[in-house]
Design an enzyme around this catalytic site. Structure first.
Site, PDB file in Angstrom:
ATOM      1  N   TYR A  84      -9.248 -18.156 -11.465  1.00  0.00           N
ATOM      2  CA  TYR A  84      -7.931 -18.564 -11.487  1.00  0.00           C
ATOM      3  C   TYR A  84      -7.072 -18.282 -12.733  1.00  0.00           C
ATOM      4  O   TYR A  84      -7.910 -18.144 -13.913  1.00  0.00           O
ATOM      5  CB  TYR A  84      -7.960 -20.305 -11.528  1.00  0.00           C
ATOM      6  N   GLU A 101      -3.232 -19.030 -13.426  1.00  0.00           N
ATOM      7  CA  GLU A 101      -1.889 -19.344 -13.346  1.00  0.00           C
ATOM      8  C   GLU A 101      -1.016 -18.892 -14.773  1.00  0.00           C
ATOM      9  O   GLU A 101      -1.820 -19.227 -15.599  1.00  0.00           O
ATOM     10  CB  GLU A 101      -1.942 -20.681 -13.115  1.00  0.00           C
ATOM     11  N   THR A 114       6.598  -5.468   0.232  1.00  0.00           N
ATOM     12  CA  THR A 114       5.529  -5.525   0.518  1.00  0.00           C
ATOM     13  C   THR A 114       4.544  -4.298  -0.030  1.00  0.00           C
ATOM     14  O   THR A 114       5.073  -3.414  -0.400  1.00  0.00           O
ATOM     15  CB  THR A 114       4.746  -5.641   2.047  1.00  0.00           C
ATOM     16  N   ARG A 151      -2.565  -6.296   1.368  1.00  0.00           N
ATOM     17  CA  ARG A 151      -1.500  -7.367   1.999  1.00  0.00           C
ATOM     18  C   ARG A 151      -1.060  -8.056   0.793  1.00  0.00           C
ATOM     19  O   ARG A 151      -1.677  -9.001   0.245  1.00  0.00           O
ATOM     20  CB  ARG A 151      -1.944  -8.058   2.958  1.00  0.00           C
TER      21      ARG A 151
HETATM   22  N1  PLP Z   1      10.119  -7.813   4.429  1.00  0.00           N
HETATM   23  C1  PLP Z   1      10.521  -6.983   5.224  1.00  0.00           C
HETATM   24  C2  PLP Z   1      11.527  -6.067   5.347  1.00  0.00           C
HETATM   25  C3  PLP Z   1       9.433  -6.794   6.492  1.00  0.00           C
HETATM   26  O1  PLP Z   1       9.481  -6.015   7.308  1.00  0.00           O
HETATM   27  C4  PLP Z   1       8.266  -7.787   6.213  1.00  0.00           C
HETATM   28  C5  PLP Z   1       7.196  -7.930   7.243  1.00  0.00           C
HETATM   29  O2  PLP Z   1       7.052  -7.277   8.331  1.00  0.00           O
HETATM   30  C6  PLP Z   1       8.386  -8.814   5.195  1.00  0.00           C
HETATM   31  C7  PLP Z   1       9.357  -8.576   4.384  1.00  0.00           C
HETATM   32  C8  PLP Z   1       7.271  -9.822   5.316  1.00  0.00           C
HETATM   33  O3  PLP Z   1       6.312  -9.445   4.647  1.00  0.00           O
HETATM   34  P1  PLP Z   1       4.866 -10.282   4.825  1.00  0.00           P
HETATM   35  O4  PLP Z   1       4.265 -10.261   6.264  1.00  0.00           O
HETATM   36  O5  PLP Z   1       3.958  -9.795   3.830  1.00  0.00           O
HETATM   37  O6  PLP Z   1       5.121 -11.614   4.455  1.00  0.00           O
END
Ligand code: PLP
Length: 472
Positions: free
Chosen positions: A64, A66, A245, A254
């Site tokens: 953890y 934070e 992302t 991810r």
């Molecule tokens: N922003 C865009 C342009 C996306 O295409 C996506 C997902 O496909 C996201 C945000 C959201 O990402 P996550 O699925 O990791 O929450």
């Protein structure tokens, strides 16, 4: 009891997954086999590296932490602080940013939470945002709502007025956006998309945002690997905040990142840095996922190499080849081409829906997703599919291989049209009936699988996949 004896209730803590949970072991091995045996064309996916997966599966998951490095709410963070600092430094380096002008928060759990935290840091509840509409290729989190319902929290907690692509060209209608912005006066103008195959005109967007004193935010989730490799327009030149992302073209685990201007670059001199950091924690999230942050850092080290730049250039060549080949076969590609990793395929001229082609492709081990194309009336049965070249480029496919991929897709379309013709109705439930027993599909699946298995697999050794028959 000797120091080396393990209490019976702790025995499960050092057994392997194979020994401990055969059911889950089996599912993971089957997923490896599926990934290795198919043609992965989902534009938002990629195959991350073995090193990234190693970091992601590490003991850092136990901790953890934070807060931020040097200012945590928990003890024992002397190593985790270094992990997060390394990640922050590499994030700036990967995107060629100076730490005097830009800062980054590497804690968002995903792209969606990164976006919501960024909004929370920049504006107040019920302030106004403008992003590309979902049916035009935008993402849910950019303020998506329908006439009847506010769908995304970004439209529930903020007022949203989306902008669209031109229904003839499929290109963003910047003139209409500018007109509508004059009426709506957004506090944030959002650019970036999930299904837009063209480059962004950041200059035009900046000028529209400036007319209203709005922040310009780019969600570069899809294209961030291409931005880092400098093969598409660079949002950092003109945007105030950039989110992404880390698992699409960037090829990491991810998660999400938020970049913000800092110091003298702070667009409204409101200490955006503190506001965004506090929006991530404590406003929107709890403890950071340190194992993921370590894995992002590993991915970003790879991104900063000349090899990654070559990868990104190849992604663009491959998507362009795919688009051209499909056009040669007579198909309609939205905007008649691509400038990134995405090919948006309009199936309406051949009277097929995206859902039907997706179903046939799935059964043939080609993974694609149905997608709205501009002018679609039903969001439930969109008229197109979205294809992306990033995953297969990570499997070392090149232009000539994408010619074969286009030919496989062409065969899938022909099968889908034949099935549709003989189905008792146009409904999807009639279309999918007995589809898995269709001989044309079974033949194509066998060919696709043997073709896919002829390419290298990132992240794991396919010869080590253990299927049930190997151990039962
Ligand atoms: N922003 C865009 C342009 C996306 O295409 C996506 C997902 O496909 C996201 C945000 C959201 O990402 P996550 O699925 O990791 O929450």
């Amino acid at each position: 009891m000797s120091a080396f004896q393990v209490d019976p209730w702790n025995k499960c803590l050092n057994t392997t997954l194979f020994e401990e949970d055969r059911e889950m072991f089996h599912l993971i091995e089957e997923e490896k086999f599926r990934q290795f045996s198919g043609l992965e064309l989902i534009a938002s996916e990629n195959f991350t590296s073995r090193a990234v997966m190693e970091a992601n599966g590490s003991c850092l998951t136990n901790k953890y932490s934070e807060g931020l490095p040097g200012a945590r709410y928990y003890g024992g963070n002397e190593i985790v602080d270094q992990v997060e600092e390394l990640c922050r430094g590499r994030a700036l380096q990967a995107f060629h940013l100076s730490p005097e002008r830009w800062g980054v928060n590497v804690q968002p759990y995903s792209g969606s939470t990164a976006n919501f935290a960024a909004f929370t840091g920049m504006i107040k509840p019920f302030d106004r945002i403008m992003g590309l509409d979902l049916p035009s290729g935008g993402h849910l989190t950019h303020g998506y709502q329908t006439a009847k319902k506010k769908i995304s929290s970004s439209s529930i907690y903020f007022q949203s007025m989306p902008y669209q692509v031109d229904c003839n060209t499929g290109l963003i209608d910047y003139d209409r956006l500018e007109e509508n912005a004059k009426l709506f006066r957004p506090q944030i103008l959002i650019c970036g998309a999930s299904a837009y195959p063209r480059d962004w005109d950041f200059q035009r967007l900046r000028s529209i945002a400036d007319q209203h004193g709005a922040y310009l935010m780019c969600d570069m989730a899809h294209i961030s690997g291409l931005v880092a490799a400098q093969v598409v327009n660079n949002p950092f030149e003109l945007c105030d905040v950039v989110t992404t992302t880390t698992h699409k073209t960037l090829r990491g685990p991810r998660a999400g990142l938020i970049f913000f201007r800092r110091g003298n670059e702070d667009p409204k001199h409101v200490d955006l840095e503190t506001r965004i950091n506090q929006a991530v924690f404590p406003s929107c999230q709890g403890g950071p996922h340190n194992h993921t942050i370590a894995a992002i850092a590993v991915a970003l080290k790879q991104v900063a190499t000349p090899e990654f730049k070559e990868y990104a250039m190849q992604v663009k060549k491959n998507s362009s080849t795919l688009s051209q080949e499909l056009q040669k076969l007579g198909y309609k590609i939205v905007t008649e081409g691509t400038e990134n990793h995405i090919v948006l395929w309009d199936l309406r001229p051949i009277k097929l829906t995206g859902s039907k082609l997706e179903k046939v492709c799935d059964l043939c081990s080609i993974t694609i997703n149905k997608n709205a194309v501009h002018g679609d009336v039903s969001a439930l049965s969109p008229g197109g599919v979205r294809l992306g070249a990033s995953s297969l480029t990570s499997r070392s496919l090149r232009e000539k291989d994408f010619v074969s991929v286009a030919a496989f897709l062409h065969r899938a379309v022909q099968i889908a049209l034949k099935v549709q013709e003989s189905a008792p109705s146009k409904l999807l439930k009639d279309f999918v009936k007995d589809l898995d027993k269709n001989n044309d599909i079974l033949d194509l699946k066998a060919e696709v699988q043997s073709y896919a298995r002829s390419f290298p697999m990132p992240g794991f050794d396919p010869s080590e996949i253990r299927r049930r028959n190997d151990y039962q």
